[in-house]
Design a protein around this motif. Structure first.
Motif, PDB file in Angstrom:
ATOM      1  N   CYS A 179      -2.737  12.386 -48.552  1.00  0.00           N
ATOM      2  CA  CYS A 179      -4.032  11.895 -49.018  1.00  0.00           C
ATOM      3  C   CYS A 179      -4.281  10.464 -48.558  1.00  0.00           C
ATOM      4  O   CYS A 179      -3.436   9.839 -47.909  1.00  0.00           O
TER       5      CYS A 179
ATOM      6  N   ALA B 229      -4.134  10.909 -44.937  1.00  0.00           N
ATOM      7  CA  ALA B 229      -5.075  11.979 -44.584  1.00  0.00           C
ATOM      8  C   ALA B 229      -6.093  11.477 -43.572  1.00  0.00           C
ATOM      9  O   ALA B 229      -6.477  12.191 -42.638  1.00  0.00           O
ATOM     10  N   LEU B 230      -6.530  10.240 -43.731  1.00  0.00           N
ATOM     11  CA  LEU B 230      -7.488   9.633 -42.806  1.00  0.00           C
ATOM     12  C   LEU B 230      -6.934   9.663 -41.378  1.00  0.00           C
ATOM     13  O   LEU B 230      -7.633  10.019 -40.431  1.00  0.00           O
TER      14      LEU B 230
ATOM     15  N   TRP C  63      -6.748  13.245 -39.959  1.00  0.00           N
ATOM     16  CA  TRP C  63      -8.074  13.746 -39.604  1.00  0.00           C
ATOM     17  C   TRP C  63      -8.671  12.992 -38.406  1.00  0.00           C
ATOM     18  O   TRP C  63      -9.784  13.269 -37.976  1.00  0.00           O
TER      19      TRP C  63
ATOM     20  N   VAL D 248      -2.906  18.588 -46.097  1.00  0.00           N
ATOM     21  CA  VAL D 248      -3.706  17.374 -46.215  1.00  0.00           C
ATOM     22  C   VAL D 248      -4.966  17.665 -47.019  1.00  0.00           C
ATOM     23  O   VAL D 248      -5.451  18.803 -47.044  1.00  0.00           O
ATOM     24  N   THR D 249      -5.470  16.660 -47.725  1.00  0.00           N
ATOM     25  CA  THR D 249      -6.716  16.842 -48.453  1.00  0.00           C
ATOM     26  C   THR D 249      -7.833  17.216 -47.479  1.00  0.00           C
ATOM     27  O   THR D 249      -7.806  16.848 -46.306  1.00  0.00           O
TER      28      THR D 249
ATOM     29  N   THR E 231     -11.043  13.642 -48.383  1.00  0.00           N
ATOM     30  CA  THR E 231     -10.428  12.465 -47.769  1.00  0.00           C
ATOM     31  C   THR E 231     -11.430  11.325 -47.672  1.00  0.00           C
ATOM     32  O   THR E 231     -11.141  10.185 -48.045  1.00  0.00           O
TER      33      THR E 231
ATOM     34  N   ASP F  44     -12.341  10.016 -51.183  1.00  0.00           N
ATOM     35  CA  ASP F  44     -11.245   9.231 -51.763  1.00  0.00           C
ATOM     36  C   ASP F  44     -11.206   7.824 -51.161  1.00  0.00           C
ATOM     37  O   ASP F  44     -11.076   6.829 -51.878  1.00  0.00           O
TER      38      ASP F  44
END
Length: 319
Positions: A79, A83-84, A87, A134-135, A140, A143
């Motif tokens: 997360c 996660a950023l 992605w 991953v979220t 993501t 958040d």
């Protein structure tokens, strides 16, 4: 010299847990001392030559794989900044040293080395990227928007709405509705209002993180959002597209990043000097078409007060 490559996974990460031979374990410690191996996480190492060729984004993703690979529980998702990075979304600040994950729990989190586990009462379905849980994309972005600076959230949100295709990597554009839903689901005390503001301001037309950063500061200054990617025709007949344009003021603001001058991949085979000359000709033609124009680099765009001063000095009319 002992060859440790047989202990590496598909990403080249050497895991001590795979090494039974005591001599080979000692070799790992020696190579780290000599700077030939880089410690990514507890019990996980990467060849220094490989590490040296990675970008900052790739290095953090390698650290994520080192910390989470084989350790992430079935009920948790990577997360936040981790996660950023997975992605392939832009970050405002440098990547952290820690790797972050979230799992459903009533309260409390815990840490193991650089692997930080957070607790939440609300989990989403999640996704899988590079084999890691991953979220979701919307979660993501929401958040990050709720937890960080407005600029950080807007940079991620613009990129998410825009989508991405880079080689075999494809990230389809995120529907705004999905982002709004996730932003609205954020706990009020943990930044829901900021996440909703980001969801409202996000615009797929923003073509770079720098443009997103400029727009965040524009919002913080209380100014109306400009039109993005506005087209002009110069005296030469050439077509020019500008980053930000206010039709009511006939005013242009451009984000002036250094990459277009320094990054060979963005120069189209031209030298930095040739790019600079072409940019000067472009600016001259645009200035001849508008009432006012100015530029802002990263440092100015990041500081709303400095951006305000830059705009005022160029003739922008504030309310």
């Amino acid at each position: 010299m002992i060859d440790l490559s047989c202990y590496a996974d598909a990403r080249g990460i050497i895991r001590v847990s795979r090494i039974a031979d005591a001599g080979h374990r000692s070799a790992v410690r020696l190579l780290v001392q000599r700077g030939q191996l880089i410690r990514l996480a507890r019990g996980a190492y990467l060849d220094a030559g490989v590490w040296g060729r990675l970008t900052a984004d790739e290095r953090y993703r390698a650290r994520i794989h080192a910390a989470a690979g084989g350790r992430a529980a079935a009920d948790e998702l990577l997360c936040g900044p981790s996660a950023l990075a997975l992605w392939r979304l832009p970050a405002l600040r440098d990547w952290p040293d820690e790797v972050h994950a979230v799992r459903r729990a009533a309260s409390g989190g815990r840490r193991s080395g650089i692997f930080v586990r957070h607790a939440t009462t609300r989990m989403d379905g999640g996704s899988t990227i590079d084999g890691l849980p991953v979220t979701s994309l919307a979660r993501t972005v929401a958040d990050v928007s709720a937890a960080g600076e407005l600029a950080a959230g807007l940079m991620a949100a613009d990129a998410a709405l825009r989508g991405m295709r880079m080689g075999s990597w494809v990230r389809p554009p995120l529907p705004r509705h999905d982002l709004v839903v996730e932003a609205d689901a954020q706990p009020k005390r943990y930044g829901r209002s900021r996440a909703l503001t980001v969801a409202r301001l996000a615009d797929a037309r923003a073509e770079s993180p720098g443009e997103s950063l400029v727009r965040a500061s524009i919002h913080l200054l209380g100014l109306p959002m400009p039109e993005l990617q506005w087209e002009f025709r110069g005296d030469s007949g050439r077509r020019y597209v500008v980053d930000c344009y206010w039709p009511d003021q006939d005013f242009v603001l451009e984000f002036d990043g250094r990459a277009k001058y320094l990054d060979p991949a963005l120069r189209g085979g031209r030298t930095a000097e040739e790019v600079l000359v072409a940019e000067k000709e472009r600016e001259d033609e645009i200035r001849a078409r508008v009432r006012g124009m100015t530029r802002a680099g990263w440092a100015v765009a990041l500081a709303p007060a400095r951006l305000e001063a830059r705009l005022r000095s160029a003739g922008f009319r504030f309310p």
